[in-house]
Design an enzyme around this catalytic site. Structure first.
Site, mmCIF file in Angstrom:
data_model
loop_
_atom_site.group_PDB
_atom_site.id
_atom_site.type_symbol
_atom_site.label_atom_id
_atom_site.label_comp_id
_atom_site.label_asym_id
_atom_site.label_seq_id
_atom_site.Cartn_x
_atom_site.Cartn_y
_atom_site.Cartn_z
ATOM 1 N N GLU A 144 -3.894 7.267 -3.563
ATOM 2 C CA GLU A 144 -3.378 6.013 -3.022
ATOM 3 C C GLU A 144 -3.443 4.897 -4.048
ATOM 4 O O GLU A 144 -4.222 4.954 -5.006
ATOM 5 C CB GLU A 144 -4.133 5.607 -1.751
ATOM 6 C CG GLU A 144 -5.595 5.291 -1.938
ATOM 7 C CD GLU A 144 -6.269 4.871 -0.630
ATOM 8 O OE1 GLU A 144 -5.764 5.225 0.438
ATOM 9 O OE2 GLU A 144 -7.298 4.192 -0.709
ATOM 10 N N TYR A 174 0.862 -1.191 0.000
ATOM 11 C CA TYR A 174 0.000 0.000 0.000
ATOM 12 C C TYR A 174 0.890 1.230 0.000
ATOM 13 O O TYR A 174 1.865 1.310 0.758
ATOM 14 C CB TYR A 174 -0.890 0.029 1.254
ATOM 15 C CG TYR A 174 -1.565 1.375 1.454
ATOM 16 C CD1 TYR A 174 -2.803 1.627 0.887
ATOM 17 C CD2 TYR A 174 -0.943 2.394 2.190
ATOM 18 C CE1 TYR A 174 -3.414 2.867 1.048
ATOM 19 C CE2 TYR A 174 -1.551 3.632 2.348
ATOM 20 C CZ TYR A 174 -2.778 3.860 1.771
ATOM 21 O OH TYR A 174 -3.373 5.085 1.924
#
Length: 382
Positions: free
Chosen positions: A189, A101
Protein backbone atom coordinates in the site's frame (compact mmCIF):
# COMPACT_ATOMS: atom_id res chain seq x y z
CA UNK A 1 8.12 -10.33 6.53
CA UNK A 2 7.47 -6.62 6.92
CA UNK A 3 9.75 -4.32 4.98
CA UNK A 4 10.77 -1.00 6.45
CA UNK A 5 9.53 2.08 4.62
CA UNK A 6 12.92 2.73 3.01
CA UNK A 7 13.10 -0.87 1.79
CA UNK A 8 9.58 -0.83 0.37
CA UNK A 9 10.24 2.50 -1.34
CA UNK A 10 13.33 1.02 -2.96
CA UNK A 11 11.22 -1.84 -4.34
CA UNK A 12 8.52 0.57 -5.53
CA UNK A 13 11.00 2.96 -7.14
CA UNK A 14 12.74 0.12 -9.00
CA UNK A 15 9.34 -0.79 -10.46
CA UNK A 16 8.75 2.77 -11.67
CA UNK A 17 6.55 4.21 -8.91
CA UNK A 18 7.62 7.84 -8.25
CA UNK A 19 9.11 8.39 -4.78
CA UNK A 20 10.78 11.44 -3.20
CA UNK A 21 14.60 11.63 -3.07
CA UNK A 22 15.75 10.11 0.20
CA UNK A 23 18.70 8.79 2.21
CA UNK A 24 18.97 6.57 5.27
CA UNK A 25 20.86 7.91 8.30
CA UNK A 26 21.71 6.58 11.76
CA UNK A 27 23.20 9.62 13.48
CA UNK A 28 22.61 13.36 13.68
CA UNK A 29 25.51 14.33 11.40
CA UNK A 30 24.32 11.80 8.84
CA UNK A 31 20.87 13.37 8.90
CA UNK A 32 22.29 16.87 8.37
CA UNK A 33 24.52 15.71 5.52
CA UNK A 34 21.63 13.90 3.82
CA UNK A 35 19.32 16.88 4.21
CA UNK A 36 21.95 19.18 2.70
CA UNK A 37 22.33 16.94 -0.35
CA UNK A 38 18.57 16.53 -0.86
CA UNK A 39 17.76 20.18 -0.19
CA UNK A 40 15.41 21.69 2.40
CA UNK A 41 12.66 21.30 3.39
CA UNK A 42 12.95 17.61 4.28
CA UNK A 43 11.00 15.11 6.34
CA UNK A 44 12.85 13.07 8.97
CA UNK A 45 11.03 9.78 9.47
CA UNK A 46 11.65 7.08 12.10
CA UNK A 47 12.19 3.69 10.48
CA UNK A 48 10.10 1.44 12.68
CA UNK A 49 7.24 -0.76 11.59
CA UNK A 50 4.37 0.84 13.45
CA UNK A 51 1.45 3.04 12.47
CA UNK A 52 0.87 6.57 13.72
CA UNK A 53 4.52 7.59 13.64
CA UNK A 54 3.66 11.23 12.97
CA UNK A 55 1.30 11.60 15.91
CA UNK A 56 3.84 9.90 18.16
CA UNK A 57 6.60 12.33 17.21
CA UNK A 58 8.43 9.98 14.84
CA UNK A 59 8.08 12.17 11.73
CA UNK A 60 9.12 15.80 11.57
CA UNK A 61 9.28 18.33 8.74
CA UNK A 62 12.27 20.66 8.98
CA UNK A 63 13.25 23.80 7.10
CA UNK A 64 16.95 24.23 7.88
CA UNK A 65 20.03 22.64 9.44
CA UNK A 66 19.26 23.73 13.01
CA UNK A 67 15.81 22.21 12.85
CA UNK A 68 17.24 19.06 11.25
CA UNK A 69 19.73 18.61 14.09
CA UNK A 70 17.07 19.12 16.72
CA UNK A 71 14.61 16.74 15.06
CA UNK A 72 17.26 14.06 14.49
CA UNK A 73 18.35 14.31 18.11
CA UNK A 74 14.74 13.90 19.25
CA UNK A 75 13.86 10.96 16.98
CA UNK A 76 17.04 8.88 16.98
CA UNK A 77 17.09 6.71 20.08
CA UNK A 78 13.48 7.40 21.01
CA UNK A 79 11.06 4.69 22.08
CA UNK A 80 8.19 4.81 19.60
CA UNK A 81 5.27 2.69 20.80
CA UNK A 82 7.73 0.17 22.19
CA UNK A 83 10.07 0.22 19.18
CA UNK A 84 13.61 1.58 19.47
CA UNK A 85 14.46 4.04 16.68
CA UNK A 86 18.02 3.57 15.44
CA UNK A 87 17.59 4.81 11.85
CA UNK A 88 15.68 7.55 10.08
CA UNK A 89 14.79 8.21 6.47
CA UNK A 90 15.67 11.74 5.36
CA UNK A 91 13.33 12.54 2.51
CA UNK A 92 12.58 15.50 0.30
CA UNK A 93 9.33 17.17 1.37
CA UNK A 94 6.47 16.99 -1.12
CA UNK A 95 4.45 20.13 -1.78
CA UNK A 96 1.08 18.46 -2.19
CA UNK A 97 -2.50 19.52 -2.84
CA UNK A 98 -4.18 16.16 -2.27
CA UNK A 99 -3.55 12.83 -0.54
CA UNK A 100 -4.83 9.49 -1.83
CA UNK A 101 -4.66 5.88 -0.69
CA UNK A 102 -3.97 2.87 -2.91
CA UNK A 103 -3.46 -0.67 -1.70
CA UNK A 104 -3.54 -4.37 -2.57
CA UNK A 105 -4.35 -7.17 -0.15
CA UNK A 106 -6.08 -10.53 -0.04
CA UNK A 107 -9.83 -10.55 0.61
CA UNK A 108 -10.11 -13.91 2.34
CA UNK A 109 -13.88 -13.75 2.35
CA UNK A 110 -13.93 -13.57 -1.45
CA UNK A 111 -10.84 -15.72 -1.91
CA UNK A 112 -9.36 -13.12 -4.25
CA UNK A 113 -6.92 -10.21 -4.18
CA UNK A 114 -8.60 -6.83 -3.88
CA UNK A 115 -7.36 -3.45 -5.09
CA UNK A 116 -8.42 -0.45 -3.00
CA UNK A 117 -8.42 3.26 -3.75
CA UNK A 118 -9.57 6.17 -1.59
CA UNK A 119 -9.40 9.94 -1.71
CA UNK A 120 -9.01 9.91 2.09
CA UNK A 121 -5.29 9.26 2.11
CA UNK A 122 -2.88 10.28 4.83
CA UNK A 123 -5.00 8.84 7.64
CA UNK A 124 -5.41 5.36 9.11
CA UNK A 125 -7.22 3.40 6.41
CA UNK A 126 -8.73 1.07 9.03
CA UNK A 127 -10.47 4.07 10.57
CA UNK A 128 -11.76 5.13 7.15
CA UNK A 129 -13.06 1.59 6.53
CA UNK A 130 -14.90 1.63 9.86
CA UNK A 131 -16.26 5.17 9.80
CA UNK A 132 -16.91 5.66 6.08
CA UNK A 133 -16.59 2.36 4.18
CA UNK A 134 -18.05 3.88 1.01
CA UNK A 135 -15.00 6.14 0.82
CA UNK A 136 -12.91 3.13 -0.27
CA UNK A 137 -13.44 1.80 -3.80
CA UNK A 138 -12.70 -1.91 -4.13
CA UNK A 139 -12.03 -4.02 -7.19
CA UNK A 140 -11.50 -7.77 -6.90
CA UNK A 141 -8.96 -9.38 -9.20
CA UNK A 142 -8.93 -12.88 -10.64
CA UNK A 143 -5.39 -14.07 -9.86
CA UNK A 144 -5.41 -16.33 -12.91
CA UNK A 145 -5.50 -13.29 -15.20
CA UNK A 146 -4.08 -10.51 -13.05
CA UNK A 147 -5.35 -6.96 -12.92
CA UNK A 148 -6.70 -5.62 -16.20
CA UNK A 149 -6.17 -1.92 -16.97
CA UNK A 150 -9.93 -1.35 -17.02
CA UNK A 151 -10.15 -2.63 -13.43
CA UNK A 152 -7.56 -0.14 -12.25
CA UNK A 153 -9.36 2.66 -14.07
CA UNK A 154 -12.69 1.59 -12.59
CA UNK A 155 -11.34 1.55 -9.02
CA UNK A 156 -9.86 5.02 -9.48
CA UNK A 157 -13.08 6.33 -11.06
CA UNK A 158 -15.28 4.79 -8.34
CA UNK A 159 -13.12 6.42 -5.67
CA UNK A 160 -13.70 9.86 -7.18
CA UNK A 161 -10.08 10.65 -7.99
CA UNK A 162 -9.56 13.90 -9.93
CA UNK A 163 -9.63 13.03 -13.67
CA UNK A 164 -6.46 15.10 -14.20
CA UNK A 165 -4.38 12.51 -12.34
CA UNK A 166 -6.63 9.46 -12.78
CA UNK A 167 -4.43 7.86 -15.45
CA UNK A 168 -1.27 8.20 -13.35
CA UNK A 169 -3.01 6.83 -10.25
CA UNK A 170 -4.30 3.90 -12.31
CA UNK A 171 -0.76 3.18 -13.49
CA UNK A 172 0.52 3.23 -9.92
CA UNK A 173 -2.24 0.83 -8.88
CA UNK A 174 -1.41 -1.54 -11.75
CA UNK A 175 2.28 -1.49 -10.81
CA UNK A 176 1.46 -2.06 -7.16
CA UNK A 177 -0.62 -5.12 -8.06
CA UNK A 178 2.17 -6.49 -10.25
CA UNK A 179 4.63 -6.10 -7.37
CA UNK A 180 2.22 -7.73 -4.93
CA UNK A 181 1.85 -10.69 -7.26
CA UNK A 182 5.48 -11.03 -8.38
CA UNK A 183 7.00 -10.52 -4.90
CA UNK A 184 4.62 -12.90 -3.09
CA UNK A 185 3.14 -10.00 -1.15
CA UNK A 186 0.54 -10.22 1.55
CA UNK A 187 -0.05 -6.45 1.64
CA UNK A 188 1.18 -3.56 -0.49
CA UNK A 189 0.00 0.00 0.00
CA UNK A 190 0.86 3.65 -0.43
CA UNK A 191 -0.64 5.98 2.15
CA UNK A 192 -0.48 8.71 1.20
CA UNK A 193 -0.01 8.83 -2.54
CA UNK A 194 0.48 12.58 -2.81
CA UNK A 195 -0.73 14.75 -5.68
CA UNK A 196 1.32 17.90 -6.34
CA UNK A 197 0.21 21.23 -7.76
CA UNK A 198 1.88 20.15 -11.02
CA UNK A 199 -0.39 17.06 -11.14
CA UNK A 200 2.37 14.62 -10.30
CA UNK A 201 1.68 11.62 -8.08
CA UNK A 202 4.38 10.63 -5.58
CA UNK A 203 4.50 7.76 -3.06
CA UNK A 204 5.14 9.59 0.20
CA UNK A 205 4.92 6.35 2.20
CA UNK A 206 5.29 2.69 1.34
CA UNK A 207 4.19 -0.58 2.91
CA UNK A 208 5.20 -4.00 1.60
CA UNK A 209 4.63 -7.20 3.56
CA UNK A 210 5.85 -10.46 2.06
CA UNK A 211 4.93 -14.08 2.68
CA UNK A 212 7.93 -15.45 4.62
CA UNK A 213 7.30 -18.96 3.31
CA UNK A 214 7.95 -17.66 -0.23
CA UNK A 215 11.30 -16.01 0.47
CA UNK A 216 13.13 -18.96 -1.04
CA UNK A 217 12.02 -17.67 -4.44
CA UNK A 218 12.58 -13.99 -3.60
CA UNK A 219 16.36 -13.84 -3.06
CA UNK A 220 16.54 -10.03 -3.23
CA UNK A 221 13.87 -9.67 -0.55
CA UNK A 222 15.40 -12.48 1.51
CA UNK A 223 18.59 -10.41 1.75
CA UNK A 224 16.52 -7.64 3.37
CA UNK A 225 15.08 -9.94 6.04
CA UNK A 226 17.65 -9.30 8.76
CA UNK A 227 17.46 -5.52 8.34
CA UNK A 228 13.67 -5.66 8.20
CA UNK A 229 13.62 -7.25 11.65
CA UNK A 230 16.13 -4.83 13.20
CA UNK A 231 14.84 -2.33 15.73
CA UNK A 232 12.03 -4.63 16.80
CA UNK A 233 13.34 -6.50 19.81
CA UNK A 234 10.03 -8.27 20.41
CA UNK A 235 9.88 -9.75 16.92
CA UNK A 236 13.51 -10.82 17.20
CA UNK A 237 12.65 -12.48 20.49
CA UNK A 238 9.63 -14.16 18.88
CA UNK A 239 11.90 -15.58 16.19
CA UNK A 240 14.34 -16.79 18.85
CA UNK A 241 11.55 -18.52 20.78
CA UNK A 242 9.80 -19.73 17.59
CA UNK A 243 6.45 -18.13 18.46
CA UNK A 244 3.59 -17.01 16.26
CA UNK A 245 3.47 -13.45 17.55
CA UNK A 246 1.78 -10.29 16.31
CA UNK A 247 2.03 -7.01 18.17
CA UNK A 248 -1.14 -4.95 18.44
CA UNK A 249 -1.84 -1.53 19.95
CA UNK A 250 -3.76 -2.34 23.14
CA UNK A 251 -2.65 -3.04 26.70
CA UNK A 252 -4.12 -6.48 27.55
CA UNK A 253 -1.54 -9.16 26.80
CA UNK A 254 -2.82 -12.49 25.48
CA UNK A 255 -1.23 -15.94 25.53
CA UNK A 256 -2.98 -19.07 24.29
CA UNK A 257 -2.36 -22.41 22.60
CA UNK A 258 -3.85 -22.51 19.14
CA UNK A 259 -4.62 -19.70 16.72
CA UNK A 260 -8.40 -20.06 17.03
CA UNK A 261 -8.24 -19.97 20.82
CA UNK A 262 -6.07 -16.86 20.78
CA UNK A 263 -8.37 -15.14 18.27
CA UNK A 264 -11.36 -15.95 20.48
CA UNK A 265 -9.56 -14.40 23.42
CA UNK A 266 -8.77 -11.27 21.39
CA UNK A 267 -12.44 -10.97 20.48
CA UNK A 268 -13.50 -11.34 24.11
CA UNK A 269 -11.03 -8.70 25.27
CA UNK A 270 -12.60 -6.33 22.76
CA UNK A 271 -16.11 -7.46 23.76
CA UNK A 272 -15.48 -6.59 27.40
CA UNK A 273 -14.15 -3.13 26.60
CA UNK A 274 -10.42 -3.85 26.54
CA UNK A 275 -7.80 -3.56 23.83
CA UNK A 276 -5.62 -6.55 22.89
CA UNK A 277 -1.88 -5.90 23.04
CA UNK A 278 -0.76 -8.92 21.05
CA UNK A 279 -1.45 -12.26 19.44
CA UNK A 280 0.77 -14.97 20.94
CA UNK A 281 0.23 -18.64 20.15
CA UNK A 282 2.52 -21.00 22.08
CA UNK A 283 1.34 -23.97 20.01
CA UNK A 284 0.38 -27.46 21.05
CA UNK A 285 2.27 -29.54 23.57
CA UNK A 286 3.88 -26.49 25.19
CA UNK A 287 6.26 -27.45 28.01
CA UNK A 288 7.13 -25.41 31.09
CA UNK A 289 10.09 -23.59 29.49
CA UNK A 290 8.01 -22.54 26.48
CA UNK A 291 5.36 -21.09 28.77
CA UNK A 292 8.07 -19.20 30.67
CA UNK A 293 9.38 -17.85 27.34
CA UNK A 294 5.88 -16.68 26.43
CA UNK A 295 5.61 -14.71 29.66
CA UNK A 296 9.04 -13.21 29.02
CA UNK A 297 7.79 -12.08 25.60
CA UNK A 298 4.69 -10.37 26.90
CA UNK A 299 6.39 -8.84 29.93
CA UNK A 300 8.95 -7.31 27.54
CA UNK A 301 6.22 -5.28 25.84
CA UNK A 302 5.95 -1.90 27.56
CA UNK A 303 2.40 -1.49 26.25
CA UNK A 304 1.12 -4.49 28.24
CA UNK A 305 -0.59 -3.69 31.56
CA UNK A 306 -2.07 -7.14 32.27
CA UNK A 307 -1.84 -10.67 30.88
CA UNK A 308 -4.49 -13.32 30.32
CA UNK A 309 -3.50 -16.97 29.83
CA UNK A 310 -6.07 -19.04 27.96
CA UNK A 311 -4.97 -22.68 27.73
CA UNK A 312 -7.15 -25.54 26.56
CA UNK A 313 -5.29 -28.80 27.00
CA UNK A 314 -5.22 -31.44 24.31
CA UNK A 315 -1.64 -32.48 23.88
CA UNK A 316 -0.81 -29.41 25.99
CA UNK A 317 -1.03 -30.49 29.63
CA UNK A 318 -2.43 -28.13 32.23
CA UNK A 319 0.10 -29.20 34.86
CA UNK A 320 3.03 -28.38 32.53
CA UNK A 321 1.53 -24.97 31.80
CA UNK A 322 1.11 -24.30 35.53
CA UNK A 323 4.73 -25.28 36.20
CA UNK A 324 5.92 -22.91 33.48
CA UNK A 325 3.88 -20.03 34.88
CA UNK A 326 5.17 -20.65 38.41
CA UNK A 327 8.80 -20.99 37.26
CA UNK A 328 8.60 -17.78 35.25
CA UNK A 329 6.97 -15.69 37.96
CA UNK A 330 9.08 -17.00 40.84
CA UNK A 331 12.08 -15.30 39.19
CA UNK A 332 10.66 -11.88 40.06
CA UNK A 333 10.84 -10.14 43.41
CA UNK A 334 7.73 -8.31 42.27
CA UNK A 335 5.43 -9.49 39.47
CA UNK A 336 5.79 -6.86 36.71
CA UNK A 337 2.22 -7.19 35.44
CA UNK A 338 -0.87 -8.93 36.84
CA UNK A 339 -1.46 -12.36 35.31
CA UNK A 340 -4.85 -14.08 35.00
CA UNK A 341 -4.98 -17.79 34.17
CA UNK A 342 -7.73 -20.00 32.79
CA UNK A 343 -6.97 -23.70 32.29
CA UNK A 344 -9.21 -26.32 30.70
CA UNK A 345 -8.77 -29.73 29.13
CA UNK A 346 -5.99 -32.23 29.83
CA UNK A 347 -4.80 -32.19 33.46
CA UNK A 348 -6.46 -28.83 34.09
CA UNK A 349 -7.39 -29.76 37.68
CA UNK A 350 -3.80 -30.74 38.47
CA UNK A 351 -2.68 -27.48 36.93
CA UNK A 352 -5.09 -25.42 39.03
CA UNK A 353 -3.72 -27.08 42.17
CA UNK A 354 -0.11 -26.38 41.14
CA UNK A 355 -0.64 -22.69 40.31
CA UNK A 356 0.74 -20.33 42.94
CA UNK A 357 -2.19 -18.03 43.61
CA UNK A 358 0.11 -15.59 45.36
CA UNK A 359 1.53 -14.90 41.90
CA UNK A 360 -1.50 -15.19 39.62
CA UNK A 361 -5.27 -14.76 39.61
CA UNK A 362 -7.09 -17.96 38.67
CA UNK A 363 -10.49 -17.99 36.98
CA UNK A 364 -12.50 -21.07 35.99
CA UNK A 365 -14.16 -19.64 32.87
CA UNK A 366 -12.66 -17.82 29.93
CA UNK A 367 -15.18 -15.00 30.22
CA UNK A 368 -14.26 -14.37 33.86
CA UNK A 369 -10.53 -14.50 33.08
CA UNK A 370 -10.81 -11.99 30.25
CA UNK A 371 -12.98 -9.61 32.26
CA UNK A 372 -10.53 -9.72 35.17
CA UNK A 373 -7.54 -9.05 32.89
CA UNK A 374 -9.35 -6.12 31.27
CA UNK A 375 -10.16 -4.72 34.72
CA UNK A 376 -6.52 -4.99 35.78
CA UNK A 377 -5.39 -3.18 32.64
CA UNK A 378 -7.93 -0.40 33.22
CA UNK A 379 -6.73 0.00 36.82
CA UNK A 380 -3.14 0.49 35.65
CA UNK A 381 -4.21 3.08 33.06
CA UNK A 382 -6.27 4.93 35.66
Amino acid sequence: MKLHEYQAKGVFADAGIPTPPSQLADDVDGVVDAAGEIGYPVAIKAQVQVGGRGKAGGIKLVEDEDEAREAADDILGMDLKGYHVDRVLVEGAVDFVDELYVGITMDRGEGKPVAMVSTKGGVNIEEVAEEDPDAIAREHVDPAFGMHPYQARKAVYDAGVDPTVARDVSNVLMTLYDLWEQKDGSDAEINPLMVTADDEVIAADAVMNVDEDALFRQPELAEMEEEAASGDELEQKADEYDFDYVRLEGNTGIIGNGAGLVMTTLDLVDHYGGEPANFLDVGGGAKAQRIANALDMVFSDDNVDSVVFNIFGGITRGDEVAKGINEALEQFDEIPKPVVVRLAGTNWEEGMEILNEDLVTVEETLEDAVQRAVEYAEEVEA
